[in-house]
Structure formats: structure tokens, C-alpha cells
Design a protein around this motif. Sequence first.
Motif, PDB file in Angstrom:
ATOM      1  N   THR A  88       0.920  -1.114  -0.029  1.00 47.48           N
ATOM      2  CA  THR A  88       0.065   0.041   0.050  1.00 47.48           C
ATOM      3  C   THR A  88       0.786   1.184   0.133  1.00 47.48           C
ATOM      4  O   THR A  88       1.871   1.243   0.890  1.00 47.48           O
ATOM      5  CB  THR A  88      -0.995  -0.027   1.237  1.00 47.48           C
ATOM      6  OG1 THR A  88      -1.684  -1.355   1.275  1.00 47.48           O
ATOM      7  CG2 THR A  88      -1.852   1.304   1.485  1.00 47.48           C
ATOM      8  N   VAL A  89       0.547   2.162  -0.943  1.00 43.06           N
ATOM      9  CA  VAL A  89       1.468   3.448  -0.968  1.00 43.06           C
ATOM     10  C   VAL A  89       0.223   4.673  -0.913  1.00 43.06           C
ATOM     11  O   VAL A  89      -0.690   4.372  -1.394  1.00 43.06           O
ATOM     12  CB  VAL A  89       2.193   3.669  -2.400  1.00 43.06           C
ATOM     13  CG1 VAL A  89       3.205   2.471  -2.295  1.00 43.06           C
ATOM     14  CG2 VAL A  89       1.416   3.386  -3.505  1.00 43.06           C
ATOM     15  N   LEU A  90       0.904   5.777  -0.375  1.00 44.72           N
ATOM     16  CA  LEU A  90      -0.139   6.954  -0.106  1.00 44.72           C
ATOM     17  C   LEU A  90       0.233   8.044  -1.136  1.00 44.72           C
ATOM     18  O   LEU A  90       1.309   8.470  -1.142  1.00 44.72           O
ATOM     19  CB  LEU A  90       0.098   7.391   1.498  1.00 44.72           C
ATOM     20  CG  LEU A  90      -0.864   8.533   1.788  1.00 44.72           C
ATOM     21  CD1 LEU A  90      -2.283   7.947   1.803  1.00 44.72           C
ATOM     22  CD2 LEU A  90      -0.268   9.102   3.168  1.00 44.72           C
ATOM     23  N   LEU A  91      -0.923   8.456  -1.761  1.00 43.63           N
ATOM     24  CA  LEU A  91      -0.355   9.480  -2.727  1.00 43.63           C
ATOM     25  C   LEU A  91      -1.219  10.779  -1.875  1.00 43.63           C
ATOM     26  O   LEU A  91      -2.425  11.073  -1.897  1.00 43.63           O
ATOM     27  CB  LEU A  91      -1.235   9.485  -3.935  1.00 43.63           C
ATOM     28  CG  LEU A  91      -1.385  10.513  -4.823  1.00 43.63           C
ATOM     29  CD1 LEU A  91      -0.011  11.043  -5.285  1.00 43.63           C
ATOM     30  CD2 LEU A  91      -2.117  10.181  -6.365  1.00 43.63           C
ATOM     31  N   CYS A  92      -0.320  11.529  -1.177  1.00 39.57           N
ATOM     32  CA  CYS A  92      -0.748  12.844  -0.686  1.00 39.57           C
ATOM     33  C   CYS A  92      -0.218  14.052  -1.445  1.00 39.57           C
ATOM     34  O   CYS A  92      -0.017  15.042  -0.400  1.00 39.57           O
ATOM     35  CB  CYS A  92      -0.428  12.588   0.603  1.00 39.57           C
ATOM     36  SG  CYS A  92       1.256  12.367   1.418  1.00 39.57           S
ATOM     37  N   LEU A  93       0.484  13.757  -2.377  1.00 38.22           N
ATOM     38  CA  LEU A  93       1.017  14.953  -2.892  1.00 38.22           C
ATOM     39  C   LEU A  93       0.435  15.371  -4.560  1.00 38.22           C
ATOM     40  O   LEU A  93      -0.098  14.436  -5.045  1.00 38.22           O
ATOM     41  CB  LEU A  93       2.611  14.857  -3.340  1.00 38.22           C
ATOM     42  CG  LEU A  93       3.432  14.431  -1.983  1.00 38.22           C
ATOM     43  CD1 LEU A  93       4.767  14.075  -2.496  1.00 38.22           C
ATOM     44  CD2 LEU A  93       3.661  15.899  -1.447  1.00 38.22           C
ATOM     45  N   SER A  94       0.276  16.505  -4.849  1.00 39.83           N
ATOM     46  CA  SER A  94      -0.350  17.057  -6.045  1.00 39.83           C
ATOM     47  C   SER A  94       0.040  16.158  -7.200  1.00 39.83           C
ATOM     48  O   SER A  94       1.378  16.291  -7.472  1.00 39.83           O
ATOM     49  CB  SER A  94      -0.649  18.440  -6.139  1.00 39.83           C
ATOM     50  OG  SER A  94      -0.887  18.635  -7.678  1.00 39.83           O
TER      51      SER A  94
END
Length: 354
Positions: A88-94
Amino acid sequence: MRELTINGILYSEEELVKHCNSQLLISDFQWERDVYSFILEWLDAKESISAKTSGSTGKPKAMELSKERMLNSAQLTGEYFKFEKGQTVLLCLSTNFIAGKMMVVRAFLWQLNLILVNPNGHPLGNLQLKIDFAAMVPLQVINCIKEGINFALVSNLLIGGGAVDAYLEEQLQELPTNCFSSYGMTETVSHVAIKPLNGDQKSNFYQGLGNVTFSLDERSCLQIEASEVLAGSICTNDVVNLIDGKHFIWLGRYDNVINSGGVKLFPEQIEEKLKDAISDPFFIAGVADRVLGQKLVLVIEKENQSSEYVSNFLIKIKGLLGKYEQARDIIFCKEFKRTPNGKLQREATMSLLK
């Protein structure tokens, strides 16, 4: 791979295109529409994608990036962090910028579960799911620490888009998360070097990924050779202490160097010494001076203060700095200029003060 798992749901390429087009019509949030727009751009027949620089050292500029080189970069990152299918990877950048785009590409290549959250300053606020890998800018990390977020949910955290100062690095030592600093830029298709910041692997130098090699130009600035992600060599404006062809210690930006009476001063190094003495956002800059050429000043994000305040403050910080590092004056600025992802724009801020 042209299938993608988003928020736990696996989409084939055909399903993914339909899902993205649907979300572009119904989503109320621009950041979500940006994600789905990029996914569609990644899946189109073109061999490159459009990207723009962050604008931290000047005006943002547009460029075309090879999809093949983006895949090569994603491969190198995955090998370094030992990605495995289903993680699981988190996309929290535009996804308007390279760091966000590359998280999507990594999810495609390594078949990772891509978790989408609002890329604001508080990315872990509602997180309840275990994350194997996340990438953030320093401001996001600082906010999460202040908010008492449980970092035990995040296994590996890559911090980029700005320098990790000594104060933040010290706080990272208390986290259960493996934290790393990245070195790279849009032109290098995200990072080309990584430095562990805490734990048993902690290091004071960056290590190049893959076949990247480093050298110095006549200014002692870093030059990068990396055929996997670059068409040719790149000469940066980062002054470094080069250990060997694969390792370096970052010292500061050449554009920020202050030449005061013939002595070259690196603002970033002086700022490190002042971090515990100043509670407001600040930076060191050079302004024109008839005698010295440039004089060193301290710029603080704060309403104007009295001359007595300035005098007392300069006395307070005097013992923290070397002979040539002393601030000759303090300049107050109500609000600094920053890029959309929170990076300080030094030159733009100074232009407000002229």
C-alpha cells in the motif's frame, strides 16, 4: 502494467479509463480530478507527459518527460525500498508536480494499492490503514508530528521537495517510521539519490540510485550523469561536498550563497544554527551593501517590530553564530511567498521587501 489498484479496488485498463472519466465528471474536488486526469494522460498513446517545475527557485516552467524514463525511475525507487506486489502506498502530493505523478507510476509498475488523500498540509489526519510507503514535503511531516499522528501506520516515509533541517531531523529520531530524504528535481524525473534520516541506516550523505554518477563543476556544484532517467548530464546549482562518484553531502544552493566582504556564506548552514532560537518561519538572505558587497540579514515572517526588539534579538542570537555569520539587520515580512506545495520562495519574498 496498465491496470491499477485505487483505494483497494483493482481496475483493468478499460475499467480504469471509464472510472477516471466518470470521476472527472462527478468529483467535487480539484485534487481528485487532477489525479484522474494524470492517469488518463499516462494511459494515452503519447510517449511523454507534460510536467512543470515547482517554482521554488524561479518561475515554474513546463517540460515534457519521457514515460520510459519515468518507468525507469519508478523501477529504481522500488528496488531501493524493496516494493512487493499488493503493498500500500499513499498519494498525498499533487499530481500537478513530479512527486505526485511518480507515486502513480510506481503503483502502476509495481502493482501497488494506491491510496488517495487530499494533498494538503495534514495528509495523515484520517488515516487508519497501514501504509508501506509514503512521500511528503517537510511541511506535511512537521504538521503530522505537531498533531500527534500515529506514525506507526507508515513503514517508510520519503521526504522531499525541500531541505530537512536539523530540528525536523531530530524529531524524526523518535518516530517508528523509516524516514529518508530524497534528492532530485523534475528534470531528473523525481529523485536520483536518497539519504536515510533515522534508525540503524541513518547517514549524513546521499547515495545515488542505479547507474547515477556525480561530479563537480568549477563552482563546486553537483553534476549528474544518469542514463536511466536523463538524456544527458545535468549541472545543478547545489553546492556539495563530493565524497565519491556515488555519494555527496549537500551544503546549500549556489543561488543563495552570500558573498560578504569576500567571505562566502551558505544561508542554509546558518539557518541550522538558529532553528532553536526562532519560533517564527525565517530565512537568511544577502542584500546589497556599499562596503561589503552584500550584507547578511535575517528575514522573519512576522509583523514589524520595534528597533529595541531588533537590537535585543541580534544580541540573543550572537553567541550562536560565527564571526562572519552575524546578521547585520532583521527584516520582517508579514507573509512569505511560497509555492503551491509549501516550498519557500526566497527571491520572490525578498522582492516584496524592496
